[in-house]
Design a protein around this motif. Structure first.
Motif, mmCIF file in Angstrom:
data_model
loop_
_atom_site.group_PDB
_atom_site.id
_atom_site.type_symbol
_atom_site.label_atom_id
_atom_site.label_comp_id
_atom_site.label_asym_id
_atom_site.label_seq_id
_atom_site.Cartn_x
_atom_site.Cartn_y
_atom_site.Cartn_z
ATOM 1 N N GLN A 1 -7.543 -6.902 -0.425
ATOM 2 C CA GLN A 1 -6.393 -6.187 0.115
ATOM 3 C C GLN A 1 -6.832 -5.000 0.973
ATOM 4 O O GLN A 1 -7.934 -4.477 0.803
ATOM 5 C CB GLN A 1 -5.511 -5.657 -1.021
ATOM 6 C CG GLN A 1 -5.012 -6.722 -1.974
ATOM 7 C CD GLN A 1 -4.056 -6.153 -2.998
ATOM 8 O OE1 GLN A 1 -2.840 -6.123 -2.797
ATOM 9 N NE2 GLN A 1 -4.597 -5.697 -4.117
ATOM 10 N N GLN A 2 -5.911 -4.591 1.836
ATOM 11 C CA GLN A 2 -6.148 -3.374 2.625
ATOM 12 C C GLN A 2 -4.823 -2.679 2.887
ATOM 13 O O GLN A 2 -3.820 -3.319 3.224
ATOM 14 C CB GLN A 2 -6.829 -3.696 3.952
ATOM 15 C CG GLN A 2 -7.136 -2.449 4.793
ATOM 16 C CD GLN A 2 -8.170 -2.735 5.858
ATOM 17 O OE1 GLN A 2 -9.350 -2.860 5.559
ATOM 18 N NE2 GLN A 2 -7.736 -2.855 7.089
ATOM 19 N N ARG A 3 -4.828 -1.344 2.702
ATOM 20 C CA ARG A 3 -3.652 -0.527 3.005
ATOM 21 C C ARG A 3 -4.040 0.589 3.967
ATOM 22 O O ARG A 3 -5.117 1.174 3.845
ATOM 23 C CB ARG A 3 -3.079 0.100 1.731
ATOM 24 C CG ARG A 3 -2.555 -0.893 0.727
ATOM 25 C CD ARG A 3 -1.679 -0.214 -0.318
ATOM 26 N NE ARG A 3 -2.426 0.651 -1.207
ATOM 27 C CZ ARG A 3 -1.848 1.483 -2.092
ATOM 28 N NH1 ARG A 3 -0.528 1.580 -2.142
ATOM 29 N NH2 ARG A 3 -2.582 2.231 -2.894
ATOM 30 N N VAL B 1 1.942 -2.636 -2.636
ATOM 31 C CA VAL B 1 0.706 -3.421 -2.747
ATOM 32 C C VAL B 1 1.068 -4.897 -2.823
ATOM 33 O O VAL B 1 2.202 -5.254 -3.144
ATOM 34 C CB VAL B 1 -0.111 -3.037 -4.002
ATOM 35 C CG1 VAL B 1 -0.607 -1.600 -3.928
ATOM 36 C CG2 VAL B 1 0.702 -3.259 -5.278
ATOM 37 N N GLY B 2 0.078 -5.743 -2.557
ATOM 38 C CA GLY B 2 0.256 -7.156 -2.842
ATOM 39 C C GLY B 2 0.065 -7.412 -4.324
ATOM 40 O O GLY B 2 0.845 -8.129 -4.960
ATOM 41 N N THR C 1 -5.081 -12.871 -0.194
ATOM 42 C CA THR C 1 -5.359 -11.750 0.709
ATOM 43 C C THR C 1 -4.045 -11.107 1.104
ATOM 44 O O THR C 1 -3.053 -11.803 1.356
ATOM 45 C CB THR C 1 -6.091 -12.230 1.976
ATOM 46 O OG1 THR C 1 -7.331 -12.816 1.604
ATOM 47 C CG2 THR C 1 -6.340 -11.070 2.928
ATOM 48 N N TRP C 2 -4.019 -9.786 1.133
ATOM 49 C CA TRP C 2 -2.805 -9.055 1.507
ATOM 50 C C TRP C 2 -3.200 -7.819 2.303
ATOM 51 O O TRP C 2 -4.151 -7.116 1.957
ATOM 52 C CB TRP C 2 -2.033 -8.642 0.253
ATOM 53 C CG TRP C 2 -0.762 -7.901 0.528
ATOM 54 C CD1 TRP C 2 0.475 -8.427 0.722
ATOM 55 C CD2 TRP C 2 -0.602 -6.474 0.645
ATOM 56 N NE1 TRP C 2 1.396 -7.436 0.938
ATOM 57 C CE2 TRP C 2 0.761 -6.229 0.893
ATOM 58 C CE3 TRP C 2 -1.491 -5.399 0.548
ATOM 59 C CZ2 TRP C 2 1.268 -4.932 1.060
ATOM 60 C CZ3 TRP C 2 -0.989 -4.112 0.720
ATOM 61 C CH2 TRP C 2 0.370 -3.882 0.966
ATOM 62 N N VAL C 3 -2.449 -7.565 3.389
ATOM 63 C CA VAL C 3 -2.687 -6.394 4.237
ATOM 64 C C VAL C 3 -1.350 -5.715 4.488
ATOM 65 O O VAL C 3 -0.343 -6.371 4.757
ATOM 66 C CB VAL C 3 -3.341 -6.794 5.575
ATOM 67 C CG1 VAL C 3 -3.557 -5.562 6.457
ATOM 68 C CG2 VAL C 3 -4.660 -7.508 5.334
ATOM 69 N N SER C 4 -1.317 -4.400 4.381
ATOM 70 C CA SER C 4 -0.077 -3.658 4.590
ATOM 71 C C SER C 4 0.382 -3.771 6.039
ATOM 72 O O SER C 4 -0.362 -4.186 6.925
ATOM 73 C CB SER C 4 -0.267 -2.185 4.200
ATOM 74 O OG SER C 4 -1.192 -1.541 5.052
ATOM 75 N N ALA D 1 -8.217 -10.988 -5.458
ATOM 76 C CA ALA D 1 -7.370 -10.416 -4.410
ATOM 77 C C ALA D 1 -8.175 -9.493 -3.506
ATOM 78 O O ALA D 1 -8.817 -8.556 -3.988
ATOM 79 C CB ALA D 1 -6.207 -9.651 -5.032
#
Length: 506
Positions: free
Chosen positions: A186-188, A324-325, A127-130, A184
């Motif tokens: 993700q959120q940006r 991005v992640g 999981t990746w968030v900006s 994945a």
């Protein structure tokens, strides 16, 4: 920032995560494998957009956009296949997989190249968030309108300002990707505030001036707290605009230039960013804005610019619009050299381009602007690195005897090979004997890409570095847009040709 995405500012859109995303992916990937796909990946995403625009303090436009869907991409017998759907159901995911395989089999009859993808390690479930503090979609529309109206009324209260346009563009991009080895979520978040002031004289002559605040991968705090001092910039606009309106027109000729990051980022975008996309260098991208002079045979030998020039491609920069992640092929974000010591050292790659030219793994440049589009190779944050312990902008200006200091971007033009170009700006200040001596008007600089970058004599230090950028970089057919940032310091360019835009137009 990395986040567990459960609480706080990094919480991923709960409406998006309420869908059975992993179940949809598993169903699509399993069906694609059953039908003989050599490779398959699944993507679901929700794109929320909101634009607000005021004219002279009055609301002119306010609309919201919401794009939700899923997509399946496959390789079958060495041929691409792609299909998408707007309903996030298991049946739709399976149907998209079947349609993607059908597309690949039909396309195989006219395919001339076998599609193979560079290897990429699997990352499991990530999981990746900006990096942002306040989701702009958690702020009421009335509060946003009030902020823009306040900025507008403050400017209109000055008798030197005739009209003001103020706008705010916001996007929340929530995305789920799976290829069976990497999953994945993700959120940006990205925002673009802008204020444009107009001054009109009684004889009808007018000038405009826009704020320099770049779009950013930040939240609403960018407008009201950390990130940019809007109050200070808006307070300076009336006097700067009045001075511009009264300024003399430039005399065409050759000048030394000090170029501010608020202008140079766009020159980087057009003359380096697009020019170092490998699909463009190989001729796969030609319909949208042409190919590039920086062809693959020049890798490692082309003297792109002066020896002090170091340009990186970067998918990891904090607040970068292209950060991005993981990209839309499951490739982890990374940073790499595009130009080192002034020499062309690398390209921007997706997995297909990396494998095609034997360049090892992709550097993570695959992106689709919606669930209805197939990922294509897109630009990273392409950044000119500052000089360690380098000079301030004031010190760069002090070293120029006869020149112009250029601030802010406006219009531009570049040819289909990314080689011959012309750029203008928002503000132009005459430099004489190391001092700013007032503004000029009607300025444009013209050069070829290699002449321009080889004319770079000095680079500012980290204190001059700013991350500029744009929401709407276009590429592909059918066209897609992508957000991208370009960081750079202030620079000194020697002996650049300056045009008078009024004389050129007449």
């Amino acid at each position: 920032m990395a986040s567990n995405a459960d609480t706080g500012p990094g919480r991923i859109d709960p409406e998006f995560t309420s869908y059975p995303l992993r179940q949809l992916a598993d169903a699509a990937l399993a069906r694609a494998a059953d039908l003989g796909a050599e490779h398959a990946d699944f993507r679901a995403e929700r794109l929320r957009g909101q634009q607000i625009r005021l004219s002279d303090g009055r609301l002119e436009t306010q609309f919201d956009a919401d794009d939700l869907g899923l997509a399946v991409r496959v390789v079958v017998d060495g041929t691409w296949g792609f299909a998408s759907a707007v309903d996030l159901t298991t049946a739709a995911a399976v149907r998209a997989a079947e349609e993607a395989v059908d597309v690949a089999r039909v396309a195989a009859a006219i395919s001339t190249e076998r599609i193979e993808l560079a290897d990429e390690p699997g990352y499991g479930s990530v999981t990746w968030v900006s990096s942002y503090e306040v989701d702009p979609f958690d702020v009421g529309v009335a509060d946003k309108i009030a902020l823009l109206a306040g900025w507008s009324s403050g400017l209109l209260a000055d008798s030197r300002i005739s009209h003001v346009d103020a706008s705010l563009n916001q996007v929340r991009e929530s995305k789920f990707y799976s290829d069976g080895v990497t999953t994945a979520l993700q959120q940006r978040i990205r925002v673009h505030p802008e204020v444009n002031a107009v001054a009109v004289e009684p004889d009808g002559r007018f000038e405009t001036m826009r704020t320099l605040a770049p779009p950013a991968g930040r939240g609403y705090e960018y407008l009201t707290g950390t990130g940019w001092d809007f109050d200070s910039e808006l307070a300076q606009l009336p006097s700067l605009l009045a001075e511009k309106l009264a300024a003399p027109s430039v005399r065409a000729g050759r000048y030394d230039l000090v170029i501010d990051p608020s202008n140079l980022y766009l020159t980087i975008h057009e003359s380096i960013g697009h020019a170092t996309e490998l699909d463009r260098a190989l001729g796969y991208e030609a319909a949208y804005a042409g190919t590039t002079f920086a062809t693959f045979d020049k890798l490692g030998s082309l003297q792109y610019g002066s020896p002090i020039m170091h340009v990186t491609g970067d998918r990891t920069a904090e607040h970068g619009l292209a950060t991005v992640g993981y990209d839309d092929e499951g490739v982890a974000g990374q940073s790499w050299d595009l130009i080192s010591g002034g020499v062309l050292a690398g390209y921007q790659l997706d997995r297909r381009m990396a494998r095609l030219k034997g360049l090892g793994r992709s550097n993570g440049c695959a992106f689709a602007d919606s669930p209805g589009h197939m990922p294509i190779q897109r630009m990273a944050n392409v950044c000119l690195q500052p000089a360690a312990n380098g000079p301030s902008t004031a010190e760069l200006i002090a070293g120029v005897t006869d020149g112009i200091y250029i601030v802010g971007d406006k219009s531009w033009s570049i040819d289909m090979q990314r080689y011959n170009f012309q750029f203008t700006g928002q503000r132009f200040f005459r430099i004489r004997n190391g001092q700013l001596t007032g503004q000029l008007r009607d300025v444009a600089y013209q050069a070829t890409t290699t002449d321009f970058w080889n004319a770079m004599e000095a680079i500012g230090g980290p204190q001059t570095y700013v991350l500029g950028g744009a929401f709407n970089c276009g590429k592909g057919q059918p066209a897609q847009i992508a957000p991208v940032s370009h960081g750079c310091p202030s620079v000194v360019m020697r002996g650049i040709r300056i045009l008078n835009t009024v004389e050129e137009a007449s």
